[in-house]
Design an enzyme around this catalytic site. Sequence first.
Site, PDB file in Angstrom:
ATOM      1  N   ARG A 161       0.884  -1.218   0.297  1.00  0.00           N
ATOM      2  CA  ARG A 161       0.117  -0.059   0.066  1.00  0.00           C
ATOM      3  C   ARG A 161       0.993   1.391   0.037  1.00  0.00           C
ATOM      4  NH1 ARG A 161      -2.871  -3.605  -0.440  1.00  0.00           N
ATOM      5  NH2 ARG A 161      -5.116  -3.821   0.069  1.00  0.00           N
ATOM      6  N   SER A 235     -10.697  -0.753   3.094  1.00  0.00           N
ATOM      7  CA  SER A 235     -10.122  -1.027   4.338  1.00  0.00           C
ATOM      8  C   SER A 235      -9.533   0.362   4.743  1.00  0.00           C
ATOM      9  CB  SER A 235      -8.877  -1.904   4.110  1.00  0.00           C
ATOM     10  OG  SER A 235      -9.143  -3.353   3.603  1.00  0.00           O
ATOM     11  N   GLU A 331      -5.330   3.524   6.280  1.00  0.00           N
ATOM     12  CA  GLU A 331      -4.821   3.351   4.904  1.00  0.00           C
ATOM     13  C   GLU A 331      -5.259   4.388   3.828  1.00  0.00           C
ATOM     14  OE1 GLU A 331      -6.682   1.982   1.736  1.00  0.00           O
ATOM     15  OE2 GLU A 331      -5.924  -0.304   1.811  1.00  0.00           O
TER      16      GLU A 331
HETATM   17  P1  FAD Z   1      -9.050   8.602  -5.520  1.00  0.00           P
HETATM   18  O1  FAD Z   1      -9.463   8.293  -4.005  1.00  0.00           O
HETATM   19  O2  FAD Z   1      -9.647   9.632  -6.149  1.00  0.00           O
HETATM   20  O3  FAD Z   1      -7.601   9.129  -4.974  1.00  0.00           O
HETATM   21  C1  FAD Z   1      -6.641   8.504  -4.172  1.00  0.00           C
HETATM   22  C2  FAD Z   1      -5.302   9.179  -3.801  1.00  0.00           C
HETATM   23  O4  FAD Z   1      -4.445   9.104  -4.950  1.00  0.00           O
HETATM   24  C3  FAD Z   1      -5.509  10.868  -3.487  1.00  0.00           C
HETATM   25  O5  FAD Z   1      -4.409  10.959  -2.595  1.00  0.00           O
HETATM   26  C4  FAD Z   1      -5.593  11.154  -5.164  1.00  0.00           C
HETATM   27  O6  FAD Z   1      -5.028  12.629  -4.676  1.00  0.00           O
HETATM   28  C5  FAD Z   1      -4.407  10.456  -5.506  1.00  0.00           C
HETATM   29  N1  FAD Z   1      -4.696  10.389  -6.958  1.00  0.00           N
HETATM   30  C6  FAD Z   1      -5.719   9.897  -7.632  1.00  0.00           C
HETATM   31  N2  FAD Z   1      -5.655   9.974  -9.070  1.00  0.00           N
HETATM   32  C7  FAD Z   1      -4.300  10.592  -9.270  1.00  0.00           C
HETATM   33  C8  FAD Z   1      -3.861  10.591 -10.617  1.00  0.00           C
HETATM   34  N3  FAD Z   1      -4.076  10.479 -11.788  1.00  0.00           N
HETATM   35  N4  FAD Z   1      -2.362  11.247 -10.292  1.00  0.00           N
HETATM   36  C9  FAD Z   1      -1.875  11.567  -9.105  1.00  0.00           C
HETATM   37  N5  FAD Z   1      -2.714  11.349  -7.864  1.00  0.00           N
HETATM   38  C10 FAD Z   1      -3.926  10.772  -7.885  1.00  0.00           C
HETATM   39  N6  FAD Z   1      -7.838  -0.709  -2.562  1.00  0.00           N
HETATM   40  C11 FAD Z   1      -6.814  -1.820  -2.658  1.00  0.00           C
HETATM   41  O7  FAD Z   1      -5.724  -1.556  -2.668  1.00  0.00           O
HETATM   42  N7  FAD Z   1      -7.535  -3.310  -2.666  1.00  0.00           N
HETATM   43  C12 FAD Z   1      -8.500  -3.392  -2.301  1.00  0.00           C
HETATM   44  O8  FAD Z   1      -9.141  -4.738  -2.550  1.00  0.00           O
HETATM   45  C13 FAD Z   1      -9.504  -2.334  -2.133  1.00  0.00           C
HETATM   46  N8  FAD Z   1     -10.854  -2.437  -2.184  1.00  0.00           N
HETATM   47  C14 FAD Z   1     -11.597  -1.660  -1.835  1.00  0.00           C
HETATM   48  C15 FAD Z   1     -13.160  -1.742  -1.870  1.00  0.00           C
HETATM   49  C16 FAD Z   1     -14.037  -0.534  -1.773  1.00  0.00           C
HETATM   50  C17 FAD Z   1     -15.417  -1.082  -1.456  1.00  0.00           C
HETATM   51  C18 FAD Z   1     -13.647   0.501  -1.746  1.00  0.00           C
HETATM   52  C19 FAD Z   1     -14.490   1.707  -1.483  1.00  0.00           C
HETATM   53  C20 FAD Z   1     -12.353   0.739  -1.831  1.00  0.00           C
HETATM   54  C21 FAD Z   1     -11.177  -0.243  -2.140  1.00  0.00           C
HETATM   55  N9  FAD Z   1      -9.855  -0.085  -2.163  1.00  0.00           N
HETATM   56  C22 FAD Z   1      -8.954  -1.272  -2.310  1.00  0.00           C
HETATM   57  C23 FAD Z   1      -9.355   1.406  -2.099  1.00  0.00           C
HETATM   58  C24 FAD Z   1      -9.461   2.095  -3.636  1.00  0.00           C
HETATM   59  O9  FAD Z   1     -10.312   1.426  -4.303  1.00  0.00           O
HETATM   60  C25 FAD Z   1      -7.952   2.130  -3.986  1.00  0.00           C
HETATM   61  O10 FAD Z   1      -7.220   2.981  -3.312  1.00  0.00           O
HETATM   62  C26 FAD Z   1      -8.262   3.011  -5.623  1.00  0.00           C
HETATM   63  O11 FAD Z   1      -6.897   2.810  -6.286  1.00  0.00           O
HETATM   64  C27 FAD Z   1      -8.549   4.519  -5.432  1.00  0.00           C
HETATM   65  O12 FAD Z   1      -8.791   4.957  -6.509  1.00  0.00           O
HETATM   66  P2  FAD Z   1      -9.358   6.522  -6.892  1.00  0.00           P
HETATM   67  O13 FAD Z   1      -9.323   6.677  -8.303  1.00  0.00           O
HETATM   68  O14 FAD Z   1     -10.810   6.140  -6.353  1.00  0.00           O
HETATM   69  O15 FAD Z   1      -8.531   7.187  -5.996  1.00  0.00           O
HETATM   70  N1  EPU Z   2     -10.828 -10.994   9.767  1.00  0.00           N
HETATM   71  C1  EPU Z   2     -11.802 -10.953  10.824  1.00  0.00           C
HETATM   72  N2  EPU Z   2     -12.554 -10.254  11.057  1.00  0.00           N
HETATM   73  C2  EPU Z   2     -12.891  -9.269  10.193  1.00  0.00           C
HETATM   74  C3  EPU Z   2     -12.252  -9.118   8.933  1.00  0.00           C
HETATM   75  C4  EPU Z   2     -11.134  -9.906   8.629  1.00  0.00           C
HETATM   76  O1  EPU Z   2     -11.399 -11.880  11.564  1.00  0.00           O
HETATM   77  O2  EPU Z   2     -14.119  -8.440  10.287  1.00  0.00           O
HETATM   78  C5  EPU Z   2     -10.085 -11.963   9.539  1.00  0.00           C
HETATM   79  C6  EPU Z   2     -10.209 -13.020   8.342  1.00  0.00           C
HETATM   80  O3  EPU Z   2     -10.923 -13.923   8.860  1.00  0.00           O
HETATM   81  C7  EPU Z   2      -8.805 -13.463   7.795  1.00  0.00           C
HETATM   82  C8  EPU Z   2      -7.918 -12.322   7.923  1.00  0.00           C
HETATM   83  O4  EPU Z   2      -8.723 -11.440   8.947  1.00  0.00           O
HETATM   84  O5  EPU Z   2      -8.521 -14.545   8.503  1.00  0.00           O
HETATM   85  C9  EPU Z   2      -7.803 -11.275   6.571  1.00  0.00           C
HETATM   86  O6  EPU Z   2      -9.085 -11.068   6.100  1.00  0.00           O
HETATM   87  P1  EPU Z   2      -9.528 -10.713   4.417  1.00  0.00           P
HETATM   88  O7  EPU Z   2      -8.975 -11.954   3.899  1.00  0.00           O
HETATM   89  O8  EPU Z   2     -10.904 -10.357   4.337  1.00  0.00           O
HETATM   90  O9  EPU Z   2      -8.675  -9.381   4.168  1.00  0.00           O
HETATM   91  P2  EPU Z   2      -8.083  -8.154   4.862  1.00  0.00           P
HETATM   92  O10 EPU Z   2      -6.798  -8.481   5.477  1.00  0.00           O
HETATM   93  O11 EPU Z   2      -9.190  -7.631   5.889  1.00  0.00           O
HETATM   94  C10 EPU Z   2      -6.888  -7.264   2.917  1.00  0.00           C
HETATM   95  C11 EPU Z   2      -7.014  -5.946   2.087  1.00  0.00           C
HETATM   96  C12 EPU Z   2      -8.072  -5.683   1.167  1.00  0.00           C
HETATM   97  C13 EPU Z   2      -8.190  -6.888   0.308  1.00  0.00           C
HETATM   98  C14 EPU Z   2      -8.223  -8.298   0.965  1.00  0.00           C
HETATM   99  C15 EPU Z   2      -8.048  -9.317   0.077  1.00  0.00           C
HETATM  100  C16 EPU Z   2      -5.404  -4.313   3.328  1.00  0.00           C
HETATM  101  C17 EPU Z   2      -5.524  -3.356   4.498  1.00  0.00           C
HETATM  102  N3  EPU Z   2      -6.688  -4.838   3.201  1.00  0.00           N
HETATM  103  O12 EPU Z   2      -8.101  -7.030   3.696  1.00  0.00           O
HETATM  104  O13 EPU Z   2      -7.955  -4.577   0.317  1.00  0.00           O
HETATM  105  O14 EPU Z   2      -9.297  -6.946  -0.706  1.00  0.00           O
HETATM  106  O15 EPU Z   2      -7.057  -8.340   1.974  1.00  0.00           O
HETATM  107  O16 EPU Z   2      -6.778  -9.617  -0.321  1.00  0.00           O
HETATM  108  O17 EPU Z   2      -4.366  -5.035   3.101  1.00  0.00           O
HETATM  109  C18 EPU Z   2      -8.377  -2.058   0.686  1.00  0.00           C
HETATM  110  O18 EPU Z   2      -7.332  -1.829   0.545  1.00  0.00           O
HETATM  111  O19 EPU Z   2      -9.121  -1.442   0.737  1.00  0.00           O
HETATM  112  C19 EPU Z   2      -9.014  -3.537   0.754  1.00  0.00           C
HETATM  113  C20 EPU Z   2     -10.490  -3.639   1.067  1.00  0.00           C
END
Ligand code: FAD
Ligand code: EPU
Length: 335
Positions: A161, A235, A331
């Site tokens: 991240r 997250s 994050e």
């Molecule tokens: P924004 O929120 O618009 O911007 C994020 C940051 O990047 C800000 O600081 C912004 O200024 C900067 N930025 C954006 N675009 C640019 C650009 N073109 N040039 C320079 N700076 C820029 N993230 C994960 O890693 N893994 C996941 O599994 C994951 N799951 C998610 C699930 C949900 C339901 C949600 C809501 C979010 C999740 N995220 C996850 C977080 C998010 O989706 C990512 O961080 C994504 O890359 C953000 O993209 P955005 O375009 O919305 O960025």
């Molecule tokens: N867990 C719990 N309780 C909860 C949530 C998770 O006990 O409420 C336990 C799960 O049972 C599992 C472990 O925690 O043993 C990990 O959970 P999970 O696989 O759901 O993943 P996470 O660590 O909670 C991370 C990323 C997610 C990504 C998933 C899948 C980070 C901060 N988050 O979540 O990214 O989608 O793994 O790879 O690394 C994001 O960055 O926004 C995001 C959603």
Amino acid sequence: MIQTNFDLQSVNTFGISVKAKIFAAFSSMEELSELLKQFPNEERLILGGGSNLLLTKDFDGLVLKNEIKGFRVISEDEHEVIVEAGAGEIWHAFVLKCIEQNYSGLENLSLIPGSVGASPMQNIGAYGAEIKDCFESLQAYHIATGEMHTFDKAACAFGYRESVFKNKVKGQYVICAVSFRLKKNAHVNTSYGAISSELEKQGIANPSIRDVSNAVISIRQSKLPDPKVIGNAGSFFKNPIVANSVYESIKAQHPEAPFYPVDDKHGKLAAGWLIEQAGWKGKTIDTYGVHKLQALVLVNYGGSTGNQIYDLSSQIIADIETKFGVTLEREVNIL
Ligand code: FAD
Ligand code: EPU
């Protein structure tokens, strides 16, 4: 179109209502350059899909929404292809386009919200993959000089991240296009336990990249709230990387605590597990709280302020510190 006193509620997935002094979208480098010239002294926020932001106050400056589109093959051979996407493309739509062409590498990252341009910011990751695994390079506009600079993988300094854009060159660049090196002969990655069990449940023994994508989509939909229904930014905290000794002391009380080795001396604890153990999962305070299915996700049920959610995150950090001696790091980008 340039808008003033613009409500940002519709452009952040937490659905927080704050005002931007000036708001404009750009769909080319030329438009970006013009806007920066027109407002040289304003504080700037580059916005993609607004899915990794918590807005705690009005933004007294210029919000620039990236809408640069495009998808092209830069080069290819029998085995590999390098594809480039405009930063304003929707990430999931881009992933699906690659799957359609049978280009493998991004399928585990299906359904992550947001734009292509933000994906390198925090090296998005999920289900056993991170973009750094198939990242090739990116083109970024250097705000101070107006020059385009190319960043290869090493220059991006990707970590968990993390990237150079969140650290050393923070606020200096606008990412305009990102390219990925993908495989033509499918290499599926089902190492993440939940993917293999989902495929097994569906009776799929030899999954295609589309099967992996569908499995990831179905796992995500089963536990992550859809921002169109419940405001959130995924997250809220990172999974903390701690010394093995910290894990050993937690394990003594909780043998079931998840732990993922990072190197010989360190590993990642699951922040969601810590938060759930501390009793926060599903907790609701008025219109906001901790999601009932995923304790790592803070939610806005409607009408909350960014400060309310920020204060909740501070309470959680303090509580986890007291109960487990572990400091959680946010994050989500706080503004
Ligand atoms: P924004 O929120 O618009 O911007 C994020 C940051 O990047 C800000 O600081 C912004 O200024 C900067 N930025 C954006 N675009 C640019 C650009 N073109 N040039 C320079 N700076 C820029 N993230 C994960 O890693 N893994 C996941 O599994 C994951 N799951 C998610 C699930 C949900 C339901 C949600 C809501 C979010 C999740 N995220 C996850 C977080 C998010 O989706 C990512 O961080 C994504 O890359 C953000 O993209 P955005 O375009 O919305 O960025
Ligand atoms: N867990 C719990 N309780 C909860 C949530 C998770 O006990 O409420 C336990 C799960 O049972 C599992 C472990 O925690 O043993 C990990 O959970 P999970 O696989 O759901 O993943 P996470 O660590 O909670 C991370 C990323 C997610 C990504 C998933 C899948 C980070 C901060 N988050 O979540 O990214 O989608 O793994 O790879 O690394 C994001 O960055 O926004 C995001 C959603």
